[in-house]
Design a protein around this motif. Structure first.
Motif, mmCIF file in Angstrom:
data_model
loop_
_atom_site.group_PDB
_atom_site.id
_atom_site.type_symbol
_atom_site.label_atom_id
_atom_site.label_comp_id
_atom_site.label_asym_id
_atom_site.label_seq_id
_atom_site.Cartn_x
_atom_site.Cartn_y
_atom_site.Cartn_z
ATOM 1 N N HIS A 43 -36.597 8.820 -9.524
ATOM 2 C CA HIS A 43 -36.682 7.254 -10.102
ATOM 3 C C HIS A 43 -36.061 6.456 -9.428
ATOM 4 C CE1 HIS A 43 -39.058 8.413 -14.060
ATOM 5 N NE2 HIS A 43 -38.273 9.518 -14.140
ATOM 6 N N GLU A 131 -51.099 -2.730 -11.440
ATOM 7 C CA GLU A 131 -49.753 -2.433 -12.212
ATOM 8 C C GLU A 131 -50.321 -2.105 -13.471
ATOM 9 O OE1 GLU A 131 -47.078 -5.665 -11.987
ATOM 10 O OE2 GLU A 131 -46.071 -4.776 -10.225
ATOM 11 N N ARG A 135 -48.923 0.993 -15.634
ATOM 12 C CA ARG A 135 -48.334 1.006 -17.154
ATOM 13 C C ARG A 135 -48.794 1.997 -18.105
ATOM 14 N NH1 ARG A 135 -45.759 -0.046 -13.407
ATOM 15 N NH2 ARG A 135 -44.394 -1.929 -13.434
ATOM 16 N N GLY A 138 -48.054 5.525 -17.815
ATOM 17 C CA GLY A 138 -46.455 5.646 -17.952
ATOM 18 C C GLY A 138 -45.733 5.385 -16.710
ATOM 19 N N GLU A 140 -43.708 3.357 -14.638
ATOM 20 C CA GLU A 140 -42.924 2.162 -15.230
ATOM 21 C C GLU A 140 -41.923 1.755 -14.059
ATOM 22 O OE1 GLU A 140 -43.226 0.709 -17.846
ATOM 23 O OE2 GLU A 140 -44.235 2.201 -19.036
ATOM 24 N N ASP A 141 -41.837 2.524 -12.625
ATOM 25 C CA ASP A 141 -41.072 2.021 -11.588
ATOM 26 C C ASP A 141 -41.731 1.474 -10.547
ATOM 27 O OD1 ASP A 141 -38.823 3.325 -12.952
ATOM 28 O OD2 ASP A 141 -39.328 5.149 -12.182
ATOM 29 N N ASP A 161 -43.454 8.366 -10.118
ATOM 30 C CA ASP A 161 -44.642 7.549 -10.255
ATOM 31 C C ASP A 161 -45.975 8.124 -9.289
ATOM 32 O OD1 ASP A 161 -43.222 6.396 -12.052
ATOM 33 O OD2 ASP A 161 -43.557 4.235 -11.254
#
Length: 301
Positions: A43, A131, A135, A138, A140-141, A161
């Protein structure tokens, strides 16, 4: 150390992870179950370079038919960053959507991305759409500023991601087809007698094609490589063996060795296939239910 922070949880007779990995972050995951078999700094937010085009394709590819055509305007090619990779899209010419996607996947053409983004409603609209898809999956980064992956202030993603985008892409047969294509013909105007002229373009993913001193990886099915001066080399790679599909992401190797991003991905794929049933997952990509709702339960064959 908290076991959740360990890069791998080996069971008896598990193979050792490669010892010479220099990437700032990486992930090895099972593309069907979403289990993360091993990871390092999954992450950590880093510039993604053209691996971000995987998210671009997930977002825009379903919105146009491959046989749709579009006449390119000069304004659609403006604004590309200096030194951008291009496939050779020309203003005033008409292209099939499939031609533009070949330009995106094979040549990492920022010119093709610009045109498709314009068709989608514009550069900023496409960044917002990307974006939103991230999302939904899932992821999120990830923060999108430049949909082509060109370096931009605040633009980041993570090895986690990028693995999500790769697995999601394999559920889409069109995405999977483009990602696995080694060579294609791209329109290049007309000959003097008026007949169409085509240039053969080659995928820049050396792990797929075996170019540039890299041996092609058996069973590789893409997905996308990238490079910028800020991001370094980045890669999303997927391979199939004995009915199993693995996804590997590698971000910014530090060794300085030529083709390090491909060789570190190769080592992680080899390890992942050898580790089947011999490690406990260190986490999950957490997107299987989301993918099943969109495209079914299995990666595209």
């Amino acid at each position: 150390m908290d076991p959740a922070t360990l890069p791998v949880r080996p069971l008896p007779r598990a193979p050792s992870l490669p010892s010479d990995l220099s990437a700032l972050s990486w992930v090895v995951a099972d593309a069907e179950s979403g289990d993360v078999l091993a990871s390092r700094s999954a992450h950590r937010q880093l510039p993604p370079a053209s691996t971000l085009k995987a998210l671009f394709a997930l977002t825009v590819l379903p919105r146009f038919d491959a046989e749709d055509t579009h006449r390119v305007r000069e304004s659609e090619l403006s604004g590309m960053g200096a030194g951008s990779s291009v496939v050779g899209v020309e203003a005033g010419r008409t292209y099939r959507v499939s031609d533009l996607w070949h330009g995106v996947f094979l040549r990492s053409g920022n010119d093709a991305v610009r045109v498709l983004a314009s068709m989608n409603g514009g550069w900023r609209r496409t960044a917002k759409d990307m974006e939103a898809v991230a999302r939904e999956l899932g992821a999120e980064d990830t923060h999108v500023v430049s949909p082509d992956g060109f370096d931009a202030n605040g633009q980041v993603s993570t090895a986690h991601d990028l693995a999500v985008f790769g697995v999601a892409g394999l559920r889409n047969p069109e995405f999977a087809h483009y990602a696995a294509t080694a060579d294609a013909w791209f329109p290049a105007g007309r000959w003097s007698d008026g007949t169409p002229r085509w240039n053969k373009i080659h995928n820049t993913n050396r792990l797929l094609t075996g170019a540039g001193g890299v041996v092609a990886y058996p069973g590789l099915v893409g997905i996308k490589n990238g490079y910028t001066s800020k991001a370094g080399n980045t890669l999303i790679a997927a391979a199939r063996r004995d009915g199993r599909t693995l996804i590997v992401t590698v971000m910014n190797p530090q060794s300085g060795v030529r083709n390090a991003v491909y060789e570190e991905a190769r080592a992680l794929l080899d390890w992942g296939f050898a580790a089947a049933g011999r490690v406990e997952p260190v986490g999950s990509l957490g997107l299987q239910n989301r993918l099943a709702a969109r495209w079914g339960t299995d990666p595209a064959a």
